[in-house]
Design a protein around this motif. Structure first.
Motif, short mmCIF file in Angstrom:
data_model
loop_
_atom_site.label_atom_id
_atom_site.label_comp_id
_atom_site.label_asym_id
_atom_site.label_seq_id
_atom_site.Cartn_x
_atom_site.Cartn_y
_atom_site.Cartn_z
N GLN A 195 -0.72 -0.23 -40.55
CA GLN A 195 0.57 -0.11 -39.87
C GLN A 195 0.44 -0.08 -38.35
OE1 GLN A 195 2.48 3.42 -41.41
NE2 GLN A 195 2.22 2.78 -43.54
N ILE A 196 -0.77 0.15 -37.85
CA ILE A 196 -0.96 0.26 -36.40
C ILE A 196 -0.90 -1.13 -35.77
CG2 ILE A 196 -2.51 0.98 -34.54
CD1 ILE A 196 -3.76 2.96 -36.51
N GLU A 197 -0.03 -1.28 -34.80
CA GLU A 197 0.07 -2.54 -34.08
C GLU A 197 -0.87 -2.50 -32.88
OE1 GLU A 197 3.35 -5.33 -31.74
OE2 GLU A 197 4.01 -3.80 -33.16
N GLY A 198 -1.76 -3.45 -32.79
CA GLY A 198 -2.74 -3.47 -31.71
C GLY A 198 -2.15 -3.90 -30.39
N LEU A 199 -2.96 -3.80 -29.35
CA LEU A 199 -2.54 -4.29 -28.03
C LEU A 199 -2.35 -5.80 -28.06
CD1 LEU A 199 -4.68 -2.30 -25.42
CD2 LEU A 199 -2.20 -2.36 -25.60
N ASN A 200 -3.12 -6.47 -28.89
CA ASN A 200 -3.00 -7.91 -29.05
C ASN A 200 -2.82 -8.22 -30.53
OD1 ASN A 200 -3.22 -10.69 -29.20
ND2 ASN A 200 -4.90 -10.82 -27.73
N PRO A 201 -1.57 -8.36 -30.97
CA PRO A 201 -1.33 -8.63 -32.39
C PRO A 201 -1.95 -9.94 -32.87
CG PRO A 201 0.69 -7.93 -31.28
CD PRO A 201 -0.32 -8.22 -30.21
N GLY A 202 -2.36 -10.81 -31.95
CA GLY A 202 -2.97 -12.07 -32.32
C GLY A 202 -4.41 -11.95 -32.76
N MET A 233 -12.51 -5.70 -27.94
CA MET A 233 -12.95 -4.30 -27.92
C MET A 233 -11.85 -3.39 -27.36
SD MET A 233 -15.82 -3.69 -29.36
CE MET A 233 -16.56 -2.21 -28.65
N LEU A 234 -11.07 -3.89 -26.41
CA LEU A 234 -9.92 -3.13 -25.90
C LEU A 234 -8.95 -2.86 -27.04
CD1 LEU A 234 -8.78 -2.20 -23.01
CD2 LEU A 234 -7.28 -4.19 -23.23
N ASN A 235 -8.68 -3.89 -27.82
CA ASN A 235 -7.80 -3.78 -28.97
C ASN A 235 -8.38 -2.82 -30.01
OD1 ASN A 235 -5.33 -4.92 -30.27
ND2 ASN A 235 -6.79 -5.59 -31.81
N ALA A 236 -9.70 -2.88 -30.22
CA ALA A 236 -10.36 -2.00 -31.19
C ALA A 236 -10.22 -0.54 -30.80
CB ALA A 236 -11.83 -2.38 -31.32
N GLY A 237 -10.45 -0.23 -29.53
CA GLY A 237 -10.31 1.15 -29.07
C GLY A 237 -8.89 1.66 -29.22
N TYR A 238 -7.93 0.79 -28.93
CA TYR A 238 -6.52 1.15 -29.02
C TYR A 238 -6.13 1.51 -30.46
CZ TYR A 238 -1.45 0.68 -28.23
OH TYR A 238 -0.10 0.90 -28.15
N ILE A 239 -6.61 0.72 -31.41
CA ILE A 239 -6.29 0.97 -32.81
C ILE A 239 -7.07 2.15 -33.38
CG2 ILE A 239 -6.45 0.01 -35.16
CD1 ILE A 239 -5.97 -2.76 -33.91
N LEU A 240 -8.37 2.18 -33.11
CA LEU A 240 -9.23 3.17 -33.76
C LEU A 240 -8.96 4.59 -33.25
CD1 LEU A 240 -11.23 3.02 -36.00
CD2 LEU A 240 -13.07 2.77 -34.36
N GLU A 269 -14.72 -1.31 -22.27
CA GLU A 269 -13.50 -1.95 -22.75
C GLU A 269 -12.94 -1.17 -23.94
OE1 GLU A 269 -12.53 -6.13 -24.86
OE2 GLU A 269 -13.32 -6.33 -22.81
N PHE A 270 -13.80 -0.75 -24.85
CA PHE A 270 -13.37 0.08 -25.98
C PHE A 270 -12.79 1.39 -25.47
CE2 PHE A 270 -14.07 3.39 -29.14
CZ PHE A 270 -13.58 2.82 -30.30
N ASN A 271 -13.48 2.03 -24.52
CA ASN A 271 -13.00 3.30 -23.96
C ASN A 271 -11.61 3.16 -23.36
OD1 ASN A 271 -15.50 4.48 -24.60
ND2 ASN A 271 -16.37 4.00 -22.60
N LEU A 272 -11.39 2.08 -22.64
CA LEU A 272 -10.09 1.85 -22.02
C LEU A 272 -9.01 1.67 -23.08
CD1 LEU A 272 -11.35 -0.40 -19.14
CD2 LEU A 272 -9.93 1.62 -18.79
N GLY A 273 -9.35 1.02 -24.18
CA GLY A 273 -8.39 0.89 -25.28
C GLY A 273 -8.00 2.24 -25.84
N MET A 295 -4.93 -3.17 -16.01
CA MET A 295 -3.56 -3.28 -16.51
C MET A 295 -2.70 -2.21 -15.84
SD MET A 295 -2.51 -3.51 -20.57
CE MET A 295 -4.01 -4.40 -20.94
N SER A 296 -1.39 -2.34 -15.97
CA SER A 296 -0.48 -1.34 -15.41
C SER A 296 0.44 -0.81 -16.49
CB SER A 296 0.35 -1.96 -14.27
OG SER A 296 -0.45 -2.40 -13.22
N ALA A 297 0.75 0.48 -16.39
CA ALA A 297 1.75 1.10 -17.25
C ALA A 297 3.03 1.24 -16.44
CB ALA A 297 1.27 2.47 -17.72
N VAL A 298 4.06 0.50 -16.82
CA VAL A 298 5.29 0.39 -16.03
C VAL A 298 6.49 0.76 -16.88
CG1 VAL A 298 6.73 -1.12 -14.61
CG2 VAL A 298 4.25 -1.45 -14.64
N LEU A 299 7.35 1.62 -16.34
CA LEU A 299 8.57 2.01 -17.06
C LEU A 299 9.54 0.84 -17.07
CD1 LEU A 299 10.16 4.33 -18.44
CD2 LEU A 299 11.14 4.83 -16.21
N ARG A 300 10.00 0.48 -18.25
CA ARG A 300 10.96 -0.62 -18.38
C ARG A 300 12.35 -0.15 -17.94
NH1 ARG A 300 11.32 -2.34 -24.29
NH2 ARG A 300 9.10 -2.66 -23.93
N THR A 301 12.97 -0.92 -17.07
CA THR A 301 14.29 -0.56 -16.55
C THR A 301 15.35 -1.56 -16.99
OG1 THR A 301 13.83 -1.74 -14.49
CG2 THR A 301 13.35 0.61 -14.55
#
Length: 256
Positions: free
Chosen positions: A35-42, A82-89, A209-213, A250-256
């Motif tokens: 059910q976890i959606e990764g940073l890159n669903p592709g 690996m970014l995607n892996a860290g995000y999911i795991l 890269e994993f750590n950042l995920g 990457m940047s974390a930006v509040l959507r307006t």
């Protein structure tokens, strides 16, 4: 306990009781991961759970982490895999924490007792898990982490929700506790950089890269908890001048 609360309590566990878990819980773990959606669903990913409750796999890690179960994480070998892996795991590790289970990421380990590859996917990293011998949580104050003053450059006074995001990011686990992330902070956005390593022994930087995920998963879990519409996006016009020894991620930006 939910995922947000687990961010502040989870710790890496290296000592386990060799007890079997209920089959229904193992199924729940597999279902949750799907059910976890990764940073890159592709990027196609999958997991395998390896039962070691009989202790047949004596030594699968340099540090000798013996656990009743090992989870092998498989992924297509694409850009930012690996970014995607860290995000999911990390989300899965936090989920296991909410279930009262301990976890520990295992770098440089391949499932010699299982499949190194699964179709067109390869094993990116493994995770030990099970009932911990002792506490599987700790107080936030017990986490050995750098302070936000050491990790951040503040360009504007951040809003309260930005401070909450940063604190969760600060507590993210990383290989050898390297904390490769650095932040340039504005009132409503955070620009994330990855620190370059001058030291290369012991594979320092190999899992950045994993750590950042892992860290990005903390940001998005907090955003969901606070009902924030937060986007993780790569901006082309970000300057490196604030962190000359870092690379923009990457940047974390509040959507307006």
């Amino acid at each position: 306990m939910n995922l947000y609360e687990a961010i502040f309590l989870r710790k890496s566990v290296r000592n386990y009781e060799m007890e079997a878990l209920k089959p229904s819980l193992l199924t729940e773990i597999k279902d949750y991961c799907k059910q976890i959606e990764g940073l890159n669903p592709g990027i196609t990913t999958d997991i395998s759970i390896i039962d070691n409750t009989k202790g047949q796999y004596k030594r699968v890690h340099l540090l000798g982490v013996k656990a009743p179960y090992y989870l092998a994480f498989y992924s297509e070998d694409k850009d930012k895999a690996m970014l995607n892996a860290g995000y999911i795991l990390e989300q899965l590790a936090l989920f296991l924490c909410t279930k009262g289970l301990g976890t520990c990421f295992l770098g440089n380990v391949k499932p010699k007792f299982g499949n190194t590859n699964k179709g067109n996917m390869k094993c990116m990293i493994m995770m030990a898990f099970g009932k911990s011998r002792g506490a599987h949580t700790r107080k936030p104050s017990e986490a050995k982490r750098m302070s936000l003053q050491e990790l951040c450059v503040y360009k504007e006074v951040p809003r309260q929700w930005v401070k909450q995001l940063l604190e969760a990011a600060r507590l993210a686990p990383s290989s050898m506790n390297s904390q490769p992330w650095r932040f340039v902070v504005y009132d409503n956005r955070i620009h994330v950089f990855s620190k370059k390593h001058n030291i290369t022994y012991f594979g320092m930087g190999k899992y950045d890269e994993f750590n950042l995920g892992v860290m990005f998963s903390h940001l998005m879990i907090v955003a969901e908890e606070l009902w924030l519409d937060l986007d993780l996006i790569h901006l082309e016009d970000i300057s490196h001048k604030n962190f000359s020894n870092c690379d923009y991620v990457m940047s974390a930006v509040l959507r307006t």
